[in-house]
Structures are given as structure tokens and as C-alpha cells.
Design a protein around this motif. Structure first.
Motif, PDB file in Angstrom:
ATOM      1  N   ALA A  94       0.830  -1.203   0.000  1.00  0.00           N
ATOM      2  CA  ALA A  94       0.000   0.000   0.000  1.00  0.00           C
ATOM      3  C   ALA A  94       0.865   1.254   0.000  1.00  0.00           C
ATOM      4  CB  ALA A  94      -0.925  -0.009   1.218  1.00  0.00           C
ATOM      5  N   VAL A  95       1.972   1.203   0.741  1.00  0.00           N
ATOM      6  CA  VAL A  95       2.887   2.344   0.763  1.00  0.00           C
ATOM      7  C   VAL A  95       3.473   2.583  -0.622  1.00  0.00           C
ATOM      8  CG1 VAL A  95       5.089   3.187   1.684  1.00  0.00           C
ATOM      9  CG2 VAL A  95       3.431   2.113   3.209  1.00  0.00           C
ATOM     10  N   LEU A  96       3.894   1.503  -1.274  1.00  0.00           N
ATOM     11  CA  LEU A  96       4.461   1.629  -2.614  1.00  0.00           C
ATOM     12  C   LEU A  96       3.436   2.138  -3.620  1.00  0.00           C
ATOM     13  CD1 LEU A  96       6.710  -1.540  -3.001  1.00  0.00           C
ATOM     14  CD2 LEU A  96       7.452   0.831  -3.050  1.00  0.00           C
ATOM     15  N   ASP A  97       2.193   1.689  -3.479  1.00  0.00           N
ATOM     16  CA  ASP A  97       1.156   2.069  -4.439  1.00  0.00           C
ATOM     17  C   ASP A  97       0.627   3.475  -4.218  1.00  0.00           C
ATOM     18  OD1 ASP A  97       1.200  -0.303  -5.881  1.00  0.00           O
ATOM     19  OD2 ASP A  97      -0.304  -1.275  -4.619  1.00  0.00           O
ATOM     20  N   GLU A  98       0.623   3.924  -2.954  1.00  0.00           N
ATOM     21  CA  GLU A  98      -0.051   5.183  -2.651  1.00  0.00           C
ATOM     22  C   GLU A  98       0.890   6.337  -2.321  1.00  0.00           C
ATOM     23  OE1 GLU A  98      -3.050   4.621   0.342  1.00  0.00           O
ATOM     24  OE2 GLU A  98      -3.661   2.701  -0.491  1.00  0.00           O
ATOM     25  N   ALA A  99       2.097   6.013  -1.824  1.00  0.00           N
ATOM     26  CA  ALA A  99       3.001   7.082  -1.393  1.00  0.00           C
ATOM     27  C   ALA A  99       3.721   7.693  -2.592  1.00  0.00           C
ATOM     28  CB  ALA A  99       4.015   6.547  -0.387  1.00  0.00           C
ATOM     29  N   GLY A 100       4.249   8.867  -2.372  1.00  0.00           N
ATOM     30  CA  GLY A 100       4.956   9.554  -3.440  1.00  0.00           C
ATOM     31  C   GLY A 100       6.415   9.207  -3.526  1.00  0.00           C
ATOM     32  N   GLY A 101       6.896   8.292  -2.724  1.00  0.00           N
ATOM     33  CA  GLY A 101       8.296   7.908  -2.736  1.00  0.00           C
ATOM     34  C   GLY A 101       9.010   8.408  -1.496  1.00  0.00           C
ATOM     35  N   GLY A 102      10.187   7.839  -1.246  1.00  0.00           N
ATOM     36  CA  GLY A 102      10.966   8.282  -0.098  1.00  0.00           C
ATOM     37  C   GLY A 102      11.390   7.134   0.779  1.00  0.00           C
ATOM     38  N   ALA A 103      11.988   7.494   1.915  1.00  0.00           N
ATOM     39  CA  ALA A 103      12.552   6.490   2.811  1.00  0.00           C
ATOM     40  C   ALA A 103      11.487   5.590   3.406  1.00  0.00           C
ATOM     41  CB  ALA A 103      13.338   7.173   3.924  1.00  0.00           C
ATOM     42  N   GLY A 104      10.248   6.086   3.535  1.00  0.00           N
ATOM     43  CA  GLY A 104       9.184   5.278   4.116  1.00  0.00           C
ATOM     44  C   GLY A 104       8.912   4.018   3.331  1.00  0.00           C
ATOM     45  N   GLU A 105       9.028   4.078   2.021  1.00  0.00           N
ATOM     46  CA  GLU A 105       8.818   2.896   1.190  1.00  0.00           C
ATOM     47  C   GLU A 105       9.854   1.826   1.520  1.00  0.00           C
ATOM     48  OE1 GLU A 105       8.957   4.091  -2.847  1.00  0.00           O
ATOM     49  OE2 GLU A 105       7.018   5.118  -2.812  1.00  0.00           O
ATOM     50  N   SER A 106      11.115   2.220   1.565  1.00  0.00           N
ATOM     51  CA  SER A 106      12.188   1.267   1.840  1.00  0.00           C
ATOM     52  C   SER A 106      12.034   0.647   3.226  1.00  0.00           C
ATOM     53  CB  SER A 106      13.539   1.967   1.711  1.00  0.00           C
ATOM     54  OG  SER A 106      14.589   1.069   1.985  1.00  0.00           O
ATOM     55  N   ARG A 107      11.736   1.469   4.237  1.00  0.00           N
ATOM     56  CA  ARG A 107      11.563   0.935   5.591  1.00  0.00           C
ATOM     57  C   ARG A 107      10.434  -0.074   5.649  1.00  0.00           C
ATOM     58  NH1 ARG A 107      12.688   6.326   7.145  1.00  0.00           N
ATOM     59  NH2 ARG A 107      10.470   6.806   7.233  1.00  0.00           N
ATOM     60  N   SER A 108       9.314   0.221   5.002  1.00  0.00           N
ATOM     61  CA  SER A 108       8.167  -0.691   5.031  1.00  0.00           C
ATOM     62  C   SER A 108       8.494  -2.025   4.381  1.00  0.00           C
ATOM     63  CB  SER A 108       6.973  -0.046   4.315  1.00  0.00           C
ATOM     64  OG  SER A 108       6.525   1.105   4.994  1.00  0.00           O
ATOM     65  N   VAL A 109       9.169  -1.975   3.239  1.00  0.00           N
ATOM     66  CA  VAL A 109       9.511  -3.207   2.528  1.00  0.00           C
ATOM     67  C   VAL A 109      10.513  -4.034   3.320  1.00  0.00           C
ATOM     68  CG1 VAL A 109      10.638  -4.143   0.474  1.00  0.00           C
ATOM     69  CG2 VAL A 109       8.950  -2.304   0.252  1.00  0.00           C
ATOM     70  N   HIS A 110      11.552  -3.403   3.861  1.00  0.00           N
ATOM     71  CA  HIS A 110      12.551  -4.152   4.598  1.00  0.00           C
ATOM     72  C   HIS A 110      11.997  -4.718   5.901  1.00  0.00           C
ATOM     73  CE1 HIS A 110      15.269  -2.083   1.788  1.00  0.00           C
ATOM     74  NE2 HIS A 110      16.043  -3.136   1.981  1.00  0.00           N
ATOM     75  N   THR A 111      11.088  -4.007   6.534  1.00  0.00           N
ATOM     76  CA  THR A 111      10.428  -4.541   7.732  1.00  0.00           C
ATOM     77  C   THR A 111       9.624  -5.783   7.386  1.00  0.00           C
ATOM     78  OG1 THR A 111      10.291  -2.363   8.771  1.00  0.00           O
ATOM     79  CG2 THR A 111       8.758  -4.041   9.558  1.00  0.00           C
ATOM     80  N   ALA A 112       8.884  -5.718   6.287  1.00  0.00           N
ATOM     81  CA  ALA A 112       8.090  -6.871   5.849  1.00  0.00           C
ATOM     82  C   ALA A 112       8.981  -8.053   5.506  1.00  0.00           C
ATOM     83  CB  ALA A 112       7.234  -6.479   4.651  1.00  0.00           C
ATOM     84  N   LEU A 113      10.109  -7.784   4.848  1.00  0.00           N
ATOM     85  CA  LEU A 113      11.005  -8.865   4.436  1.00  0.00           C
ATOM     86  C   LEU A 113      11.623  -9.564   5.646  1.00  0.00           C
ATOM     87  CD1 LEU A 113      12.209 -10.269   1.981  1.00  0.00           C
ATOM     88  CD2 LEU A 113      13.987  -8.513   1.901  1.00  0.00           C
ATOM     89  N   ARG A 114      12.063  -8.784   6.618  1.00  0.00           N
ATOM     90  CA  ARG A 114      12.625  -9.390   7.829  1.00  0.00           C
ATOM     91  C   ARG A 114      11.579 -10.205   8.584  1.00  0.00           C
ATOM     92  NH1 ARG A 114      14.802  -4.032   8.227  1.00  0.00           N
ATOM     93  NH2 ARG A 114      17.027  -3.986   7.744  1.00  0.00           N
ATOM     94  N   ALA A 115      10.376  -9.658   8.686  1.00  0.00           N
ATOM     95  CA  ALA A 115       9.311 -10.355   9.420  1.00  0.00           C
ATOM     96  C   ALA A 115       8.937 -11.665   8.733  1.00  0.00           C
ATOM     97  CB  ALA A 115       8.082  -9.451   9.537  1.00  0.00           C
ATOM     98  N   ALA A 116       8.860 -11.644   7.414  1.00  0.00           N
ATOM     99  CA  ALA A 116       8.490 -12.864   6.676  1.00  0.00           C
ATOM    100  C   ALA A 116       9.565 -13.932   6.821  1.00  0.00           C
ATOM    101  CB  ALA A 116       8.267 -12.527   5.210  1.00  0.00           C
ATOM    102  N   ALA A 117      10.832 -13.535   6.759  1.00  0.00           N
ATOM    103  CA  ALA A 117      11.921 -14.505   6.915  1.00  0.00           C
ATOM    104  C   ALA A 117      11.876 -15.146   8.299  1.00  0.00           C
ATOM    105  CB  ALA A 117      13.268 -13.820   6.675  1.00  0.00           C
ATOM    106  N   ALA A 118      11.719 -14.326   9.333  1.00  0.00           N
ATOM    107  CA  ALA A 118      11.704 -14.851  10.706  1.00  0.00           C
ATOM    108  C   ALA A 118      10.482 -15.715  10.966  1.00  0.00           C
ATOM    109  CB  ALA A 118      11.757 -13.692  11.693  1.00  0.00           C
ATOM    110  N   ALA A 119       9.311 -15.267  10.512  1.00  0.00           N
ATOM    111  CA  ALA A 119       8.076 -16.006  10.781  1.00  0.00           C
ATOM    112  C   ALA A 119       8.054 -17.343  10.057  1.00  0.00           C
ATOM    113  CB  ALA A 119       6.867 -15.163  10.371  1.00  0.00           C
ATOM    114  N   SER A 120       8.502 -17.373   8.807  1.00  0.00           N
ATOM    115  CA  SER A 120       8.491 -18.632   8.060  1.00  0.00           C
ATOM    116  C   SER A 120       9.511 -19.618   8.631  1.00  0.00           C
ATOM    117  CB  SER A 120       8.750 -18.376   6.578  1.00  0.00           C
ATOM    118  OG  SER A 120       9.982 -17.708   6.366  1.00  0.00           O
TER     119      SER A 120
END
Length: 309
Positions: free
Chosen positions: A235-261
């Protein structure tokens, strides 16, 4: 921005289509043969083209597809294709799954022996990603990776100029891998919960024992949270205008998915017991594939590009 990220009916239809074209988990194939029928079936759905700008696909479309592919244990270079296909001038065959494209480093190039195009993945001075067209020469060794992918290790010889990867493609690639891992973790838990509802000890279903049920319930919460983080990042990637928030959201999701799986696989091993460790057992494919792809995800989340040394 919305605080909820449900899938549309079209996205759920897409997931159902992907479930139909990969109805059963792949079996471990020690020969290292590429799963052409499976890959081409996935390609025909358009799932390999979701990072290409001309398709008009949203980041949430990509996450929906990634979850479905992970749930089905899709073989092949999923995240590598998401990265490479958008920078190709002649990508139609790769989008359709008719040819394989891959990326890696000199110490790990999955599916290089069957790939039409091979790229070395590296970083520029500003930490942006670069892809260098290469061919594998001076092969030192070849083996089947933990994720059931044939890997060539050797010298990568340049075969063209470097290509700068657009920042959005980098983030979408990481998001696709996160979604795949969330889907795979959910499949692991779905299967092991069904097993614990049937397996009995002392005339009691083992799923009724707190020592079995509680860790699995906690894993379920973690996998669901990781999936939610991937949807939020989309949603951040689709709706935001760009910036550091996009990268933080994606990397947070990636770390969480790796740990949870990873945790889901660990707890599933505890519940399955010895059969969970056999090549004929219920975790033979997904358990090892999660281990490999979670390692990839952890490396990518650190913005360290699969550096083997």
C-alpha cells in the motif's frame, strides 16, 4: 492512506488461478531438472511479469501472487525473475516462462545451467543495485542448494554493460520474496495443524496438547502479521509519493516474513517428529525451500547483496 489492505475480488481470483496451475507441492527432485511444466504454467498466468511497468500491476497484485506461489511451493527463480525481467529489452519469453533468467554472485548462481540470461548482482557506490550480464566460466563446482535449486559456482565473465536497477523494481523484488515466504509459512502451518488433528498419542490428538498447540498458534500469529506487513508495504508503494518510508516498510516486511516462516518450519518439525526430517516427509520441499529463501531475504533486507565472503 488506508489502514486496511484487503485483496480485491480480482486479486483473489488471481490467487485461485495460481492455486489451480500448481495444485500440489512439488516433490524433491535430486536430478536437478528444471520444472518446466510448472514454470510455464505460472508464466501463462502473468505472474512472472508483475514487476514490469508496462503490465500496470500494482504492488498489492504482486503480494497476492507471491502469497499464492509460496503457498504452492512454486519452484524456480521467483525473486530473481522479478528483478531481471523488467530490465530486459526482449522479456516476452521470460515473462511467459518459456525461458529462465536468473541472478546471483560468483559463489551462487541458481539455475545458471538452464538460464537464457544470467546476471551478476552488485551494488553501486550509492548502494543502488546493479545487474551485470555475464556467463559462467571456469566452473569450480556445481551442487543442489538447500532450496532444491542447481547452483553453479565459478567465474562470471562479463557479457555486456552494467544495468542500473530502478529503486522501485528493487523494492518490488524484495516485497515479492516477502510475500512468497509468508505464503509458504502459512502452507506449512496449514498442513501441520491438519496432521496434529489426526495424529494421536495416549488416545488424544496431539493438537490438543498445549506444548504442541501453543507454539503453532504463536507461529500462526507471526505469519499473519508478516503477511499484513507485506500488504501494508504494498500500500505504501502504491499510494506514497516515494521516499525512505517505502524502503523501511519493505525491509520490515522482508525481515518479518523470513523470521516467521523459519519459526513455522521449526515448530512444524517439532510437531511432525522424525517424519518431518525425511525426504519423503511433509516438510521435504517447503521446509528446505523456506530455509534457503529466508537466508536470501535476510541478506537482501540488510542491503548486502548475497555477498558470499
Amino acid at each position: 492512506m488506508s489502514t486496511d489492505w484487503p485483496y480485491s475480488e480480482e486479486q483473489r481470483d488471481f490467487q485461485r488461478t495460481l492455486a489451480r496451475v500448481q495444485p500440489a507441492l512439488p516433490e524433491v527432485d535430486e536430478s536437478g531438472a528444471f520444472p518446466w511444466a510448472h514454470w510455464q504454467a505460472v508464466g501463462r498466468t502473468g505472474a512472472l511479469a508483475l514487476t514490469s511497468p508496462e503490465t500496470g500491476a500494482s504492488a498489492l497484485d504482486l503480494v497476492a501472487a507471491g502469497e499464492a506461489l509460496g503457498h504452492g511451493g512454486c519452484p524456480g527463480p521467483w525473486w530473481q525473475s522479478l528483478l531481471v525481467i523488467p530490465v530486459l529489452e526482449d522479456a516476452e519469453a521470460a515473462m511467459a516462462g518459456e525461458v529462465v533468467v536468473t541472478a546471483g554472485t560468483a559463489d551462487r548462481v541458481p539455475w545458471a545451467a538452464v538460464a537464457e540470461r544470467v546476471f551478476e548482482l552488485g551494488e553501486a557506490a550509492d548502494r543502488s543495485w546493479l545487474l551485470r550480464p555475464v556467463r559462467v566460466a571456469g566452473v569450480r563446482e556445481s551442487w543442489i542448494s538447500l532450496g532444491h535449486e542447481p547452483v553453479l559456482a565459478g567465474d562470471l565473465v562479463g557479457d555486456g554493460p552494467e544495468i542500473a536497477v530502478p529503486a522501485r523494481i528493487e523494492l518490488l523484488t524484495k516485497l515479492g520474496l516477502a510475500a512468497y515466504l509468508s505464503g509458504a509459512g502459512r502452507r506449512v502451518l496449514t498442513d501441520v495443524v491438519a496432521y496434529t488433528a489426526q495424529r494421536t498419542q495416549f488416545r488424544t490428538r496431539i493438537g490438543d496438547f498445549a506444548a504442541v498447540a501453543h507454539p503453532l498458534a504463536e507461529c500462526d500469529a507471526r505469519v499473519r502479521a508478516a503477511a499484513g506487513l507485506s500488504r501494508r508495504a504494498a500500500a505504501v508503494l502504491d499510494e506514497a509519493g516515494g521516499g525512505a518510508g517505502e524502503s523501511r516498510s519493505v525491509h520490515t516486511a522482508l525481515r518479518a516474513a523470513a523470521a516467521a516462516s523459519r519459526e513455522a518450519v521449526y515448530q512444524a518439525h517439532q510437531a511432525y517428529g522424525a517424519i518431518g526430517f525425511s525426504q519423503e516427509g511433509p516438510l521435504a520441499w517447503l521446509g528446505q525451500r523456506v530455509a534457503q529463501l529466508a537466508t536470501d531475504a535476510e541478506d537482501l533486507a540488510r542491503d548486502a547483496v548475497l555477498v558470499a565472503d
